[in-house]
Design an enzyme around this catalytic site. Structure first.
Site, PDB file in Angstrom:
ATOM      1  CG  ASP A  36      -2.144   0.893   1.143  1.00  0.00           C
ATOM      2  OD1 ASP A  36      -2.460   1.398   0.118  1.00  0.00           O
ATOM      3  OD2 ASP A  36      -2.705   0.995   2.175  1.00  0.00           O
ATOM      4  CG  HIS A  53       0.528   1.927  -9.542  1.00  0.00           C
ATOM      5  ND1 HIS A  53       0.155   1.625  -8.291  1.00  0.00           N
ATOM      6  CD2 HIS A  53      -0.477   2.732  -9.995  1.00  0.00           C
ATOM      7  CE1 HIS A  53      -1.070   2.052  -8.132  1.00  0.00           C
ATOM      8  NE2 HIS A  53      -1.568   2.750  -9.106  1.00  0.00           N
ATOM      9  CD  GLU A  83     -12.801  -5.193  -2.150  1.00  0.00           C
ATOM     10  OE1 GLU A  83     -11.806  -5.436  -2.337  1.00  0.00           O
ATOM     11  OE2 GLU A  83     -13.723  -5.786  -2.218  1.00  0.00           O
ATOM     12  CG  LEU A 147       9.723 -17.050  -3.037  1.00  0.00           C
ATOM     13  CD1 LEU A 147       9.531 -17.124  -1.653  1.00  0.00           C
ATOM     14  CD2 LEU A 147      10.147 -15.859  -3.563  1.00  0.00           C
TER      15      LEU A 147
HETATM   16  C1  FPP Z   1      -1.768   0.269  -3.272  1.00  0.00           C
HETATM   17  O1  FPP Z   1      -1.327   1.537  -3.426  1.00  0.00           O
HETATM   18  C2  FPP Z   1      -1.189  -0.489  -4.435  1.00  0.00           C
HETATM   19  C3  FPP Z   1      -2.062  -1.066  -5.427  1.00  0.00           C
HETATM   20  C4  FPP Z   1      -3.436  -0.836  -5.575  1.00  0.00           C
HETATM   21  C5  FPP Z   1      -1.579  -2.048  -6.581  1.00  0.00           C
HETATM   22  C6  FPP Z   1      -0.142  -2.773  -6.131  1.00  0.00           C
HETATM   23  C7  FPP Z   1       0.548  -2.845  -7.435  1.00  0.00           C
HETATM   24  C8  FPP Z   1       2.049  -2.913  -7.511  1.00  0.00           C
HETATM   25  C9  FPP Z   1       2.636  -2.984  -6.549  1.00  0.00           C
HETATM   26  C10 FPP Z   1       2.354  -2.897  -9.057  1.00  0.00           C
HETATM   27  C11 FPP Z   1       1.957  -4.002  -9.858  1.00  0.00           C
HETATM   28  C12 FPP Z   1       2.577  -5.239  -9.480  1.00  0.00           C
HETATM   29  C13 FPP Z   1       2.872  -6.141 -10.323  1.00  0.00           C
HETATM   30  C14 FPP Z   1       3.760  -7.366  -9.893  1.00  0.00           C
HETATM   31  C15 FPP Z   1       2.499  -5.997 -11.776  1.00  0.00           C
HETATM   32  P1  FPP Z   1      -2.426   2.516  -3.883  1.00  0.00           P
HETATM   33  O2  FPP Z   1      -2.431   2.998  -5.045  1.00  0.00           O
HETATM   34  O3  FPP Z   1      -3.692   2.082  -3.011  1.00  0.00           O
HETATM   35  O4  FPP Z   1      -1.606   3.704  -2.962  1.00  0.00           O
HETATM   36  P2  FPP Z   1      -2.442   4.867  -2.055  1.00  0.00           P
HETATM   37  O5  FPP Z   1      -3.073   4.281  -0.858  1.00  0.00           O
HETATM   38  O6  FPP Z   1      -1.360   5.660  -1.421  1.00  0.00           O
HETATM   39  O7  FPP Z   1      -3.204   5.815  -3.060  1.00  0.00           O
END
Ligand code: FPP
Length: 258
Positions: A36, A53, A83, A147
Site C-alpha cells: 500500500d 505503481h 475493490e 520460492l
Molecule cells: C496500493 O497503492 C497498491 C495497489 C493498488 C497496486 C499494487 C500494485 C503494484 C505494487 C504494482 C503492480 C505489481 C505487479 C507485480 C505488476 P495505492 O495505489 O492504493 O496507494 P495509495 O493508497 O497511496 O493511493
C-alpha cells in the site's frame, strides 16, 4: 516516521503439545504483504500515480530477492483487489499494463531464480489474454522450489469465501458431500489457496491498519505487522525489520502456554 508501528509481545514460552511448533528464530514459512502507498508516494513527488505503481513493481523485485535471501518459502502479494476495479479506467489499464510487462519481462528471471508463480483471485476478469498469460506463467514455473510467489489478482476474501460456500452447497445438493462431515480442512480445499500454507506473517505498508478483505480465512492466526513505509520505498531492510518483529512474537494459536 518509525519503521515499526506494532507493539512487541512478550517473549515466547514453552509451547503446549497440541500447539503448532513455535518458529523460534526461524523465518516464517509464509509472508503475505498488502502493498500500500503507491499513490501517496507519487503524490509526494508530484508525479503521476503510474510512476508510483512502477516504483511499486521495483519494490516487488527487491522483496522477492530479499524473501529468497531470508529463507522465506512462500510470499503472497496483494497486487490487485476486487475493490480496485472501482478505480478510474485509466489507472486500471495502467495496472494491467504493468502486469503484462512484468510477465513478459521478469518471468524468465524469476524462473531462473527458482520462483514458482501462483495466482489467486478472479483472473478471468483481466481478460482472456492476460488470464492465459498468467496460466502459462504458472505452468512454466511449476517445477521451481526456491520460492512460491503468490500474486493476489482481482482477489477479495469475502468473494472467495462465498464462492467456496457456493461450491460446497452445490456438492451437497448433488449428494456428493455430507454437510455434517465438512470440517475446516474440507472447507479450505475450496479456497483459491487450496494446498498452500496459511500466512504466518502479514505485513501492510503505508501506515494503514486494516486487512482490506485480504486472506480473511487464511490469516486467522497470522502475526500482523504494520509498517510506516510507503510500498515503493520497501526493501530488504523493511522485510528484515518485520521478520525480527515476528521472531519476537509469542504465537499461541488460541492455546495457553506454560
Ligand atoms: C496500493 O497503492 C497498491 C495497489 C493498488 C497496486 C499494487 C500494485 C503494484 C505494487 C504494482 C503492480 C505489481 C505487479 C507485480 C505488476 P495505492 O495505489 O492504493 O496507494 P495509495 O493508497 O497511496 O493511493
Amino acid at each position: 516516521m518509525a519503521l515499526l508501528s506494532s507493539r512487541r509481545a512478550p517473549s515466547a514460552a514453552v509451547p503446549a503439545a497440541d500447539v503448532p511448533a513455535a518458529p523460534g528464530r526461524a523465518p516464517p514459512r509464509h509472508v503475505a504483504i498488502i502493498m500500500d502507498g503507491n499513490g501517496r508516494w507519487a503524490a509526494a513527488r508530484g508525479v503521476p500515480r503510474l510512476a508510483g505503481h512502477r516504483a511499486g513493481v521495483a519494490a516487488v523485485r527487491r522483496t522477492v530477492e530479499a524473501a529468497i535471501a531470508a529463507g522465506v518459502g512462500w510470499l503472497t502479494l496483494y497486487a490487485f483487489s476486487s475493490e480496485n476495479w472501482r478505480r478510474p479506467q485509466e489507472e486500471i489499464a495502467d495496472l494491467k499494463g504493468l502486469l503484462r510487462h512484468y510477465l513478459a519481462h521478469e518471468l524468465a528471471e524469476l524462473a531462473s531464480a527458482g520462483v514458482r508463480l501462483h495466482v489467486i483471485g478472479e483472473r478471468e476478469r483481466f481478460g482472456a489474454e492476460l488470464a492465459a498469460a498468467l496460466a502459462a506463467a504458472e505452468a512454466d514455473t511449476v517445477a521451481n522450489t526456491r520460492l512460491d510467489l503468490v500474486m493476489a489478482l482481482s482477489y477479495g476474501g469475502r468473494a472467495e469465501l462465498v464462492a467456496a460456500a457456493r461450491a460446497i452447497a452445490r456438492q451437497a445438493g448433488a449428494g456428493g458431500l455430507d454437510p455434517a462431515a465438512l470440517d475446516e480442512a474440507g472447507f479450505a480445499r475450496h479456497l483459491f489457496t487450496a494446498g498452500m500454507p496459511d500466512p504466518d506473517l502479514l505485513i501492510r505498508t503505508s501506515g494503514e491498519r486494516r486487512l482490506s478483505n485480504f486472506l480473511l480465512w487464511q490469516a486467522a492466526y497470522a502475526e500482523l505487522v504494520f509498517l510506516d513505509v510507503l510500498w515503493p520505498d520497501f526493501g530488504a531492510e523493511h522485510l528484515a525489520a518485520a521478520l525480527a518483529e515476528y521472531a519476537g512474537r509469542e504465537r499461541r494459536f488460541g492455546a495457553r502456554l506454560g
